[in-house]
Design a protein around this motif. Structure first.
Motif: not given
Length: 149
Positions: A73, A75, A87, A98, A100, A102, A108
Motif C-alpha cells: 500500500y 500513501t 488520478r 486500486h 482511493a 481518502v 491518496v
C-alpha cells in the motif's frame, strides 16, 4: 426510481451475496440458491445492474501465481487541486491495482503489485515520486494478502 432512492431488500442482498461468491453462476443457479424463479432472478440482476449496484463482473486472481510477488500500500500526499490530473496518470500505471482518495494524514492510497521488490522500488522511487503532483509518499509492504470475500 432514482439511484439515490434505490433500497436493497433481503432478496437483493442474497443475490449479491451469491454473486460475490461466484459471479459465473447462471441465472438459474442464482435463482435456485435464493429460492426464486429464474425470471425473478434475471429481473433482480438486471435491475441491480441498471441501478448501478452491480457495476461489473470480474475475476479475482492470486497475484503471486501471476508473477506479482511484491505488493504494497502506498500513501500519497498530493498538491492541492491536482487530484483529477493525478488520478488519470495513476490509472495508466499497470502496477497500480486500486486508487482511493481518502481523508486523514495523506490524500491518496494505492494498492500496487510488482514482480519483485526491485520492481516495486522502481515504481515508487522512479515513477511515483517523480510526479510533480506528489509531495510525499509512504510505502507499506504487504506480507500476507488475504481476501475478505
Amino acid at each position: 426510481m432514482a439511484m439515490a432512492d434505490y433500497v436493497l431488500d433481503d432478496v437483493d442482498r442474497r443475490v449479491l451475496e451469491i454473486l460475490r461468491e461466484d459471479a459465473r453462476l447462471s441465472v438459474s443457479a442464482v435463482a435456485d440458491a435464493v429460492h426464486i424463479s429464474r425470471a425473478h432472478a434475471y429481473n433482480r440482476i438486471s435491475r441491480l445492474r441498471s441501478e448501478g449496484v452491480i457495476t461489473k463482473f470480474s475475476v479475482v486472481v492470486d497475484p503471486v501465481k501471476t508473477g506479482l510477488k511484491s505488493s504494497a500500500y502506498v500513501t500519497l500526499k498530493v498538491q492541492q487541486q491536482s487530484w483529477r490530473a493525478l488520478r488519470e496518470k495513476l490509472q495508466r500505471i499497470p502496477e497500480v491495482h486500486h486508487i482511493a482518495l481518502v481523508g486523514g494524514d495523506f490524500d491518496v492510497m494505492l494498492l500496487v503489485r510488482a514482480a519483485d521488490n526491485e520492481h516495486l522500488r522502481q515504481l515508487v522511487f522512479d515513477t511515483l515520486q517523480s510526479m510533480p503532483e506528489i509531495l510525499d509518499s509512504q510505502t507499506f509492504l504487504i506480507f500476507d494478502d488475504v481476501a475478505a470475500r
